[in-house]
Scaffold this motif. Structure first.
Motif, PDB file in Angstrom:
ATOM      1  N   ALA A 184      45.457  41.888  36.473  1.00 39.22           N
ATOM      2  CA  ALA A 184      45.007  41.372  37.776  1.00 39.22           C
ATOM      3  C   ALA A 184      45.288  39.884  37.939  1.00 39.22           C
ATOM      4  CB  ALA A 184      43.520  41.656  37.964  1.00 39.22           C
ATOM      5  N   LEU A 234      44.109  38.509  41.399  1.00 42.94           N
ATOM      6  CA  LEU A 234      42.647  38.446  41.495  1.00 42.94           C
ATOM      7  C   LEU A 234      42.116  37.221  40.769  1.00 42.94           C
ATOM      8  CD1 LEU A 234      39.893  39.666  42.225  1.00 42.94           C
ATOM      9  CD2 LEU A 234      40.028  40.994  40.106  1.00 42.94           C
ATOM     10  N   TRP A 235      42.572  37.002  39.546  1.00 44.09           N
ATOM     11  CA  TRP A 235      42.081  35.861  38.777  1.00 44.09           C
ATOM     12  C   TRP A 235      42.630  34.546  39.338  1.00 44.09           C
ATOM     13  CZ3 TRP A 235      37.955  36.856  36.503  1.00 44.09           C
ATOM     14  CH2 TRP A 235      37.736  38.076  35.850  1.00 44.09           C
ATOM     15  N   SER A 237      34.994  46.966  42.532  1.00 36.54           N
ATOM     16  CA  SER A 237      35.917  47.644  43.445  1.00 36.54           C
ATOM     17  C   SER A 237      35.351  47.694  44.858  1.00 36.54           C
ATOM     18  CB  SER A 237      36.209  49.059  42.938  1.00 36.54           C
ATOM     19  OG  SER A 237      36.796  49.023  41.651  1.00 36.54           O
ATOM     20  N   ARG A 290      46.372  42.983  48.474  1.00 36.08           N
ATOM     21  CA  ARG A 290      46.686  42.942  47.045  1.00 36.08           C
ATOM     22  C   ARG A 290      45.422  42.764  46.206  1.00 36.08           C
ATOM     23  NH1 ARG A 290      50.570  45.369  45.509  1.00 36.08           N
ATOM     24  NH2 ARG A 290      50.488  44.169  43.573  1.00 36.08           N
ATOM     25  N   LEU A 291      44.447  42.031  46.719  1.00 36.10           N
ATOM     26  CA  LEU A 291      43.200  41.843  45.972  1.00 36.10           C
ATOM     27  C   LEU A 291      42.471  43.162  45.771  1.00 36.10           C
ATOM     28  CD1 LEU A 291      41.602  38.538  47.297  1.00 36.10           C
ATOM     29  CD2 LEU A 291      42.508  39.005  45.035  1.00 36.10           C
ATOM     30  N   ALA A 335      35.161  44.049  46.429  1.00 35.65           N
ATOM     31  CA  ALA A 335      36.468  43.536  46.844  1.00 35.65           C
ATOM     32  C   ALA A 335      36.908  44.186  48.141  1.00 35.65           C
ATOM     33  CB  ALA A 335      37.501  43.765  45.750  1.00 35.65           C
ATOM     34  N   VAL A 394      40.242  33.774  42.068  1.00 33.13           N
ATOM     35  CA  VAL A 394      38.975  33.315  41.481  1.00 33.13           C
ATOM     36  C   VAL A 394      39.107  31.866  41.010  1.00 33.13           C
ATOM     37  CG1 VAL A 394      37.348  33.660  39.591  1.00 33.13           C
ATOM     38  CG2 VAL A 394      38.256  35.632  40.824  1.00 33.13           C
ATOM     39  N   GLN A 424      44.360  45.110  43.014  1.00 39.54           N
ATOM     40  CA  GLN A 424      44.217  44.548  41.679  1.00 39.54           C
ATOM     41  C   GLN A 424      42.778  44.587  41.188  1.00 39.54           C
ATOM     42  OE1 GLN A 424      46.090  40.847  40.861  1.00 39.54           O
ATOM     43  NE2 GLN A 424      48.113  41.553  41.523  1.00 39.54           N
ATOM     44  N   ALA A 425      41.813  44.469  42.087  1.00 41.48           N
ATOM     45  CA  ALA A 425      40.415  44.586  41.680  1.00 41.48           C
ATOM     46  C   ALA A 425      40.118  45.983  41.161  1.00 41.48           C
ATOM     47  CB  ALA A 425      39.497  44.247  42.850  1.00 41.48           C
TER      48      ALA A 425
END
Length: 389
Positions: A244, A247-248, A155, A99-100, A158, A251, A103-104
């Protein structure tokens, strides 16, 4: 006794350091130190899998004991434990990793679209205070080109982080390979360390206990709390329709691992961007969620999961985590605090031995410290050695 007899008795003592036994001992010490150094150099490439295997072994030792009580065979029990741990670790990481990557890529495309279309310029122009800043950015920076390069890097990075290289895959397999032996042979390994150490058995048990507490506090406390904070932050990003969210969320979880930093490094700029876009309601919701829910979850969960296990000051914890990450990479999350914990215990042992030699009980103050005004009114008085009768 005359001077000649005294000289004859002193000569063997003076010349004893040049004896064959002392030379052999010195050579053996140098050879041992050199061998330990070479072994360290050999182990350096394996430090990441060794650290993660050690951390998992400490965490899942109670589970290993339970499996051993059912199967009555350490080798089979360790194999079953490794399989269970592998399922617990590999499946979530694979799902989140896939998924990362998606979404990245989407987030990078969205950022590039907003910049190339000039939408960011219109957002800044709507704010009189920020309009001059937009003009300076356009004059000094090729923003579309910079953002495009950043999007390509995001991209590709990731994807490389998730898919990994061949060496990373080998490290991953080595972690579980080493974990099997750490679980199966943990008692023999601890006993061997005790027999080789110059410290007493009680002092070695103290070191083992402190390392275990530190690893539990680091993984259960730090990783669990940071994962919950990242999850809550990502859910709010998803609910508000921000790009995203996973992703966040990851982070925010990574930033929450580092003491002093936290998820606020992500959600505060996001709230400011929502304010600039005129989404005052969403900005207020995100701010309240970050302050009340995400910000206080650390104060709620950490005492429950960590308690008093992590006996480190905030600054020392920050230095151990950040320094460990810089020195050892991701494995430094375990190695950094563990190294500091062992060093702290060794210093405490030396302090306790020195206090005993000076005639003070542990925790009592020396005369120098009392003269410096460090003694409280309720502090214990140093005991005096009574003269022998």
């Amino acid at each position: 006794m005359n001077q000649l007899e005294t000289k004859q008795m002193a000569d063997p003592i003076a010349n004893d350091w040049g004896s064959r036994s002392h030379v052999q001992t010195l050579v053996l010490m140098v050879a041992t130190a050199f061998g330990i150094y070479l072994c360290y150099r050999l182990a350096v490439p394996f430090l990441p899998p060794l650290a993660w295997a050690l951390g998992l072994a400490v965490l899942f030792t109670p589970f290993q004991r339970w499996v051993e009580s059912k199967l009555k065979h350490p080798r089979l029990a360790a194999f079953v434990s490794v399989l269970v741990i592998g399922v617990i670790v590999v499946v979530p990481l694979t799902f989140v990793g896939q998924r990362l990557v998606v979404q990245a890529a989407k987030g990078a495309d969205l950022i590039e679209t907003k910049v190339t279309s000039g939408e960011w310029r219109r957002t800044f122009a709507a704010q009189p205070l920020l309009a001059p800043l937009a003009d300076k950015i356009e004059k000094q920076i090729d923003l579309p080109g910079t953002v495009k390069s950043f999007a390509i890097w995001l991209s590709s990075s990731a994807g490389s982080i998730v898919t990994g290289s061949l060496l990373q895959a080998i490290d991953f397999c080595l972690t579980f390979y080493l974990l099997f032996f750490f679980l199966r042979d943990r008692r023999a390994a601890l006993q061997t360390l005790k027999s080789l150490s110059p410290l007493t058995g009680v002092e070695m048990d103290r070191i083992f206990s402190r390392v275990s507490d530190t690893i539990h506090a680091t993984i259960y406390g730090t990783l669990t709390v940071s994962s919950v904070q990242g999850l809550l932050g990502g859910l709010m990003f998803w609910w508000l329709g921000l790009p995203a969210p996973m992703l966040w969320g990851v982070v925010m979880a990574l930033l929450a691992v580092v003491p002093v930093l936290g998820a606020f490094v992500v959600w505060i700029p996001a709230a400011l961007l929502l304010t600039l876009e005129g989404s005052y309601g969403n900005a207020l919701i995100l701010t309240l969620w970050g302050l009340i829910v995400v910000g206080t979850i650390d104060n709620l969960l950490r005492p429950i999961l960590v308690g008093k296990r992590l006996k480190l000051h905030t600054i020392l914890a920050f230095m151990s985590v950040v320094g460990g990450l810089i020195q050892f990479g991701p494995a430094g999350l375990i190695l950094g605090p563990a190294v500091l914990a062992v060093t702290t215990v060794l210093l405490e042992i030396w302090s306790g031995r020195n206090s005993a030699e000076l005639g003070f009980e542990p925790g009592e103050l020396s005369g120098f410290e009392r003269q410096g005004g460090l003694e409280d009114h309720g502090a214990a008085k140093p005991r005096l050695n009574k003269p022998s009768s």
